[in-house]
Design a protein around this motif. Structure first.
Motif, PDB file in Angstrom:
ATOM      1  N   ALA A   1       0.826  -1.122   0.159  1.00 23.78           N
ATOM      2  CA  ALA A   1       0.039   0.091  -0.143  1.00 23.78           C
ATOM      3  C   ALA A   1       0.864   1.287   0.007  1.00 23.78           C
ATOM      4  O   ALA A   1       0.456   2.248  -0.515  1.00 23.78           O
ATOM      5  CB  ALA A   1      -0.950   0.011   1.197  1.00 23.78           C
ATOM      6  N   MET A   2       2.101   1.181   0.851  1.00 23.93           N
ATOM      7  CA  MET A   2       2.937   2.652   0.923  1.00 23.93           C
ATOM      8  C   MET A   2       3.987   2.362   0.132  1.00 23.93           C
ATOM      9  O   MET A   2       4.935   3.480   0.191  1.00 23.93           O
ATOM     10  CB  MET A   2       2.872   2.625   2.547  1.00 23.93           C
ATOM     11  N   THR A   3       4.770   1.302  -0.504  1.00 26.54           N
ATOM     12  CA  THR A   3       5.810   0.996  -1.039  1.00 26.54           C
ATOM     13  C   THR A   3       6.916   0.896   0.362  1.00 26.54           C
ATOM     14  O   THR A   3       6.608   1.458   1.654  1.00 26.54           O
ATOM     15  CB  THR A   3       6.428   1.949  -1.830  1.00 26.54           C
ATOM     16  N   ILE A   4       8.033   0.419  -0.013  1.00 21.92           N
ATOM     17  CA  ILE A   4       9.115   0.154   1.136  1.00 21.92           C
ATOM     18  C   ILE A   4       9.513   1.611   1.598  1.00 21.92           C
ATOM     19  O   ILE A   4       9.811   1.737   2.848  1.00 21.92           O
ATOM     20  CB  ILE A   4      10.351  -0.783   0.217  1.00 21.92           C
ATOM     21  N   PHE A   5       9.958   2.598   0.756  1.00 20.82           N
ATOM     22  CA  PHE A   5       9.974   3.921   1.276  1.00 20.82           C
ATOM     23  C   PHE A   5       8.898   4.455   2.176  1.00 20.82           C
ATOM     24  O   PHE A   5       9.276   4.897   3.245  1.00 20.82           O
ATOM     25  CB  PHE A   5      10.033   4.935   0.071  1.00 20.82           C
ATOM     26  N   GLY A   6       7.809   4.226   1.982  1.00 19.77           N
ATOM     27  CA  GLY A   6       6.545   4.726   2.856  1.00 19.77           C
ATOM     28  C   GLY A   6       6.695   3.920   4.190  1.00 19.77           C
ATOM     29  O   GLY A   6       6.470   4.617   5.346  1.00 19.77           O
ATOM     30  N   VAL A   7       6.917   2.672   4.295  1.00 22.94           N
ATOM     31  CA  VAL A   7       6.966   1.936   5.381  1.00 22.94           C
ATOM     32  C   VAL A   7       8.134   2.410   6.144  1.00 22.94           C
ATOM     33  O   VAL A   7       7.829   2.420   7.400  1.00 22.94           O
ATOM     34  CB  VAL A   7       6.810   0.275   5.201  1.00 22.94           C
ATOM     35  N   TYR A   8       9.391   2.304   5.844  1.00 22.33           N
ATOM     36  CA  TYR A   8      10.307   2.740   6.540  1.00 22.33           C
ATOM     37  C   TYR A   8      10.414   4.250   6.959  1.00 22.33           C
ATOM     38  O   TYR A   8      10.844   4.275   8.075  1.00 22.33           O
ATOM     39  CB  TYR A   8      11.688   2.552   5.760  1.00 22.33           C
ATOM     40  N   GLU A   9       9.718   4.966   6.496  1.00 25.05           N
ATOM     41  CA  GLU A   9       9.773   6.271   6.812  1.00 25.05           C
ATOM     42  C   GLU A   9       8.804   6.323   7.978  1.00 25.05           C
ATOM     43  O   GLU A   9       8.599   7.312   8.978  1.00 25.05           O
ATOM     44  CB  GLU A   9       9.306   7.283   5.714  1.00 25.05           C
ATOM     45  N   LEU A  10       7.626   5.661   7.833  1.00 28.52           N
ATOM     46  CA  LEU A  10       6.650   5.593   9.059  1.00 28.52           C
ATOM     47  C   LEU A  10       7.362   4.820  10.208  1.00 28.52           C
ATOM     48  O   LEU A  10       6.953   5.266  11.132  1.00 28.52           O
ATOM     49  CB  LEU A  10       5.569   4.656   8.573  1.00 28.52           C
ATOM     50  N   TYR A  11       8.190   3.916   9.992  1.00 26.87           N
ATOM     51  CA  TYR A  11       9.009   3.270  11.195  1.00 26.87           C
ATOM     52  C   TYR A  11       9.689   4.327  11.671  1.00 26.87           C
ATOM     53  O   TYR A  11       9.942   4.500  12.924  1.00 26.87           O
ATOM     54  CB  TYR A  11       9.860   2.161  10.784  1.00 26.87           C
ATOM     55  N   ALA A  12      10.431   5.361  10.821  1.00 30.00           N
ATOM     56  CA  ALA A  12      11.133   6.273  11.573  1.00 30.00           C
ATOM     57  C   ALA A  12      10.462   7.357  12.620  1.00 30.00           C
ATOM     58  O   ALA A  12      10.962   7.792  13.363  1.00 30.00           O
ATOM     59  CB  ALA A  12      12.063   7.155  10.410  1.00 30.00           C
ATOM     60  N   ALA A  13       9.288   7.805  11.776  1.00 33.55           N
ATOM     61  CA  ALA A  13       8.267   8.614  12.897  1.00 33.55           C
ATOM     62  C   ALA A  13       7.987   8.129  14.007  1.00 33.55           C
ATOM     63  O   ALA A  13       7.721   8.499  14.972  1.00 33.55           O
ATOM     64  CB  ALA A  13       7.085   8.892  11.857  1.00 33.55           C
ATOM     65  N   ILE A  14       7.579   6.683  14.078  1.00 35.25           N
ATOM     66  CA  ILE A  14       7.169   5.939  15.323  1.00 35.25           C
ATOM     67  C   ILE A  14       8.483   6.156  16.265  1.00 35.25           C
ATOM     68  O   ILE A  14       8.081   6.242  17.288  1.00 35.25           O
ATOM     69  CB  ILE A  14       6.616   4.524  15.036  1.00 35.25           C
ATOM     70  N   SER A  15       9.275   5.821  15.634  1.00 33.89           N
ATOM     71  CA  SER A  15      10.738   5.723  16.620  1.00 33.89           C
ATOM     72  C   SER A  15      10.963   7.038  17.319  1.00 33.89           C
ATOM     73  O   SER A  15      11.055   7.110  18.518  1.00 33.89           O
ATOM     74  CB  SER A  15      11.996   5.345  15.655  1.00 33.89           C
ATOM     75  N   PHE A  16      11.075   7.948  16.275  1.00 35.78           N
ATOM     76  CA  PHE A  16      11.273   9.516  16.906  1.00 35.78           C
ATOM     77  C   PHE A  16      10.462   9.951  17.831  1.00 35.78           C
ATOM     78  O   PHE A  16      10.492  10.534  19.039  1.00 35.78           O
ATOM     79  CB  PHE A  16      11.401  10.611  15.902  1.00 35.78           C
ATOM     80  N   VAL A  17       9.070   9.671  17.612  1.00 36.72           N
ATOM     81  CA  VAL A  17       7.918  10.188  18.660  1.00 36.72           C
ATOM     82  C   VAL A  17       7.977   9.201  19.915  1.00 36.72           C
ATOM     83  O   VAL A  17       7.844   9.657  20.993  1.00 36.72           O
ATOM     84  CB  VAL A  17       6.708  10.005  17.931  1.00 36.72           C
ATOM     85  N   GLY A  18       8.360   8.043  19.646  1.00 35.54           N
ATOM     86  CA  GLY A  18       8.501   7.102  20.899  1.00 35.54           C
ATOM     87  C   GLY A  18       9.580   7.376  21.645  1.00 35.54           C
ATOM     88  O   GLY A  18       9.389   7.546  23.059  1.00 35.54           O
ATOM     89  N   ALA A  19      10.803   7.721  21.112  1.00 37.17           N
ATOM     90  CA  ALA A  19      11.835   8.348  21.985  1.00 37.17           C
ATOM     91  C   ALA A  19      11.524   9.510  22.941  1.00 37.17           C
ATOM     92  O   ALA A  19      11.875   9.630  24.167  1.00 37.17           O
ATOM     93  CB  ALA A  19      12.884   8.572  21.016  1.00 37.17           C
ATOM     94  N   LEU A  20      10.694  10.466  22.415  1.00 36.37           N
ATOM     95  CA  LEU A  20      10.340  11.450  23.092  1.00 36.37           C
ATOM     96  C   LEU A  20       9.467  11.281  24.350  1.00 36.37           C
ATOM     97  O   LEU A  20       9.610  11.723  25.312  1.00 36.37           O
ATOM     98  CB  LEU A  20       9.689  12.384  21.949  1.00 36.37           C
ATOM     99  N   LEU A  21       8.488  10.391  23.856  1.00 34.00           N
ATOM    100  CA  LEU A  21       7.528   9.761  24.874  1.00 34.00           C
ATOM    101  C   LEU A  21       8.237   9.138  26.056  1.00 34.00           C
ATOM    102  O   LEU A  21       7.804   9.325  27.220  1.00 34.00           O
ATOM    103  CB  LEU A  21       6.387   9.128  24.351  1.00 34.00           C
ATOM    104  N   MET A  22       9.037   8.356  25.658  1.00 25.88           N
ATOM    105  CA  MET A  22       9.680   7.614  26.726  1.00 25.88           C
ATOM    106  C   MET A  22      10.697   8.465  27.703  1.00 25.88           C
ATOM    107  O   MET A  22      10.816   8.470  28.583  1.00 25.88           O
ATOM    108  CB  MET A  22      10.714   6.423  25.770  1.00 25.88           C
ATOM    109  N   TYR A  23      11.062   9.765  27.049  1.00 28.07           N
ATOM    110  CA  TYR A  23      11.814  10.441  27.873  1.00 28.07           C
ATOM    111  C   TYR A  23      11.036  10.954  29.218  1.00 28.07           C
ATOM    112  O   TYR A  23      11.582  11.023  30.091  1.00 28.07           O
ATOM    113  CB  TYR A  23      12.335  11.617  27.108  1.00 28.07           C
ATOM    114  N   PHE A  24       9.900  11.062  28.930  1.00 24.35           N
ATOM    115  CA  PHE A  24       8.893  11.561  30.052  1.00 24.35           C
ATOM    116  C   PHE A  24       8.337  10.450  30.832  1.00 24.35           C
ATOM    117  O   PHE A  24       8.032  10.503  32.147  1.00 24.35           O
ATOM    118  CB  PHE A  24       7.960  12.504  29.384  1.00 24.35           C
ATOM    119  N   ALA A  25       8.079   9.144  30.238  1.00 24.18           N
ATOM    120  CA  ALA A  25       7.082   8.113  30.946  1.00 24.18           C
ATOM    121  C   ALA A  25       8.274   7.272  31.660  1.00 24.18           C
ATOM    122  O   ALA A  25       7.834   6.566  32.499  1.00 24.18           O
ATOM    123  CB  ALA A  25       6.566   7.792  29.772  1.00 24.18           C
ATOM    124  N   LEU A  26       9.638   6.976  31.257  1.00 24.84           N
ATOM    125  CA  LEU A  26      10.265   5.858  31.676  1.00 24.84           C
ATOM    126  C   LEU A  26      11.054   6.348  32.791  1.00 24.84           C
ATOM    127  O   LEU A  26      12.075   7.167  32.496  1.00 24.84           O
ATOM    128  CB  LEU A  26      11.089   5.440  30.589  1.00 24.84           C
TER     129      LEU A  26
END
Length: 476
Positions: free
Chosen positions: A421-446
């Motif tokens: 649906a999104m091509t390999i490019f789209g999937v890995y850019e989505l993974y990158a977005a999840i990683s960066f947002v997750g790292a930010l939230l982890m800073y406050f939650a963990l």
């Protein structure tokens, strides 16, 4: 036993290309939908195994629960030897996933309860190290041996586990909870290096006080009274224990970090390694590239032992997740530049791969795996054994482990759909977005739990006291 579980996790990577080349599906290649089920169906069954493991671990004990699952995993592996239809493969994968996951809660609870605070992080990280060693063994076996032969060899490991566990004592904490204090005393002495009972007397008395305070009311030592009180507490307070914030808060944190560890590109890379390397035109045989991938996972998990000890869990999670996000951006960009959009499954996928830049995707994917396994892929397994109260630890470990398999099922099952649906490019850019947002939230939650006593961690989530974000150093 964790090694055997890793072999279960690594087997689909061996199985998928082998079945495709063999035309196992009634003389024709297996379909993409069947491939996605092979890569994920065992993990959804593991979810139910983890939930069951949390239920059986508390009453029968940690060591006995692990031993109970071993023979069933042996039988599950042998099913591959006689499989001749695709549904036979599904059935064997389901049984492998179900039986291997029965040991998740007892293993994690056992490690947390027998480890000293300054060693708990490193010892907990060995769970992931053993698991990826099992994955690497499967990659090596799958490179040189027939897939049925690989299954037969894999069946030996749970049998070895079954025998060795007769020589390992039960958790002292569990034995005290069952009013078996003499056995608990001997177990603690064995676990502290085959030392004498006198040498562990002080630690044993502290453990008894903790268990009496948190788990049992003051009753006579008769077996009838102990059994009566245990039964009353089991039925009267169970619901309350599992609806309190001190259980739900750490459970939500574990869920969140397991999600981040699976939706960053490293999980699907392991399962679909052969096809991803072929699609990205890596300049070597895709099976050899997969073996190298397994080696990087082992090296990453080995590094995690020292990362968690010297930097703590917060830096371990935030830094590695951010680095994985950078790798995801680079992998997606490279796929876009060479105009590779969808996964390839045929043997000619590596044709015309003579570009001088062909090593770039291989290096990027291996770096992604190395970084992920040195931090974010290991982190939730370390946290799982230390964030839950003593009385709900087994169930918490089981439910938390179940979330691991739920997320790995969805990440593997959806990967092919997302790429289409999104091509390999789209999937890995989505993974990158999840990683960066997750790292930010982890800073406050963990919170930082490294080096802290289990009771300090439990008090933090019970809002009795608050942990600081510094690694606690113990001088010996």
């Amino acid at each position: 036993m964790v090694l055997a579980n890793g072999m279960v996790a690594g087997y689909p990577t061996v199985l998928i290309p082998s079945l495709y080349k063999e035309n196992f599906n009634s003389g024709s290649p297996i379909t993409e939908d069947q491939i996605s089920w092979i890569g994920s169906i065992g993990f959804i069954c593991s979810l139910f195994g983890c939930l069951l493991s949390g239920i059986i671990t508390h009453p029968i004990g940690r060591s006995r629960a692990i031993r109970l699952a071993s023979p069933f995993l042996f039988v599950a592996w042998l099913l591959f030897l006689f499989a001749n239809e695709i549904w036979h493969i599904y059935l064997a994968l389901c049984l492998c996933g179900l039986t291997s996951s029965l040991v998740e809660a007892p293993i994690i609870a056992y490690k947390a309860e027998v480890s000293q605070p300054h060693l708990r992080g490193m010892l907990s990280a060995t769970t992931s190290l053993s698991c990826v060693l099992g994955v690497l063994i499967q990659f090596l076996l799958g490179t040189f041996l027939y897939w049925r032969t690989v299954a037969v060899i894999s069946s030996v490991f749970p049998l070895i586990t079954f025998v060795l566990l007769f020589f390992i004592p039960e958790s002292p904490h569990w034995l005290i909870m069952r009013n078996k204090r003499e056995d608990a005393h001997r177990s603690l002495a064995w676990l502290r290096g085959w030392t004498s009972l006198n040498d562990v007397e002080e630690e044993f008395l502290r453990l008894c006080v903790k268990c009496d305070t948190e788990e049992h009311p003051k009753v006579s030592s008769s077996s009838e009274d102990v059994e009566r009180v245990t039964n009353e507490r089991t039925w009267n307070v169970t619901l309350k224990m599992y609806t309190e914030k001190r259980f739900l808060w750490p459970l939500s944190l574990v869920f969140f970090i397991f999600f981040l560890s699976h939706f960053n590109g490293s999980c699907t890379l392991q399962t679909y390694a052969v096809s991803i390397f072929a699609t990205m035109k890596a300049p070597m045989d895709e099976f050899y590239a997969t073996v190298i991938l397994g080696i990087t996972e082992v090296v990453g998990c080995f590094l995690s032992l020292f990362v968690v000890k010297y930097f703590g869990k917060r830096i371990m999670g935030i830094a590695t997740l951010s680095a994985v996000g950078i790798c995801d951006i680079a992998v997606g960009a490279y796929a876009f530049l060479i105009n590779v959009q969808y996964l390839k499954w045929s043997e000619d996928a590596l044709s015309s791969t003579t570009s001088q830049y062909a090593w770039i995707p291989l290096c990027l994917l291996l770096l992604l795996s190395l970084v992920a396994h040195s931090g974010i892929r290991v982190l939730p397994w370390i946290l799982l054994g230390e964030v839950f109260p003593h009385e709900t630890r087994a169930a918490g470990c089981g439910i938390g482990s179940a979330s691991y398999y739920l997320f790995i099922f969805f990440s593997n099952k959806l990967f092919i759909i997302m790429v289409n649906a999104m091509t390999i490019f789209g999937v890995y850019e989505l993974y990158a977005a999840i990683s960066f947002v997750g790292a930010l939230l982890m800073y406050f939650a963990l919170p930082e739990t490294e080096g802290k006593d289990l009771d300090e961690v439990i008090d933090h989530f019970s809002e009795i006291s608050r942990l600081d974000n510094k690694v606690k150093r113990t001088i010996h």
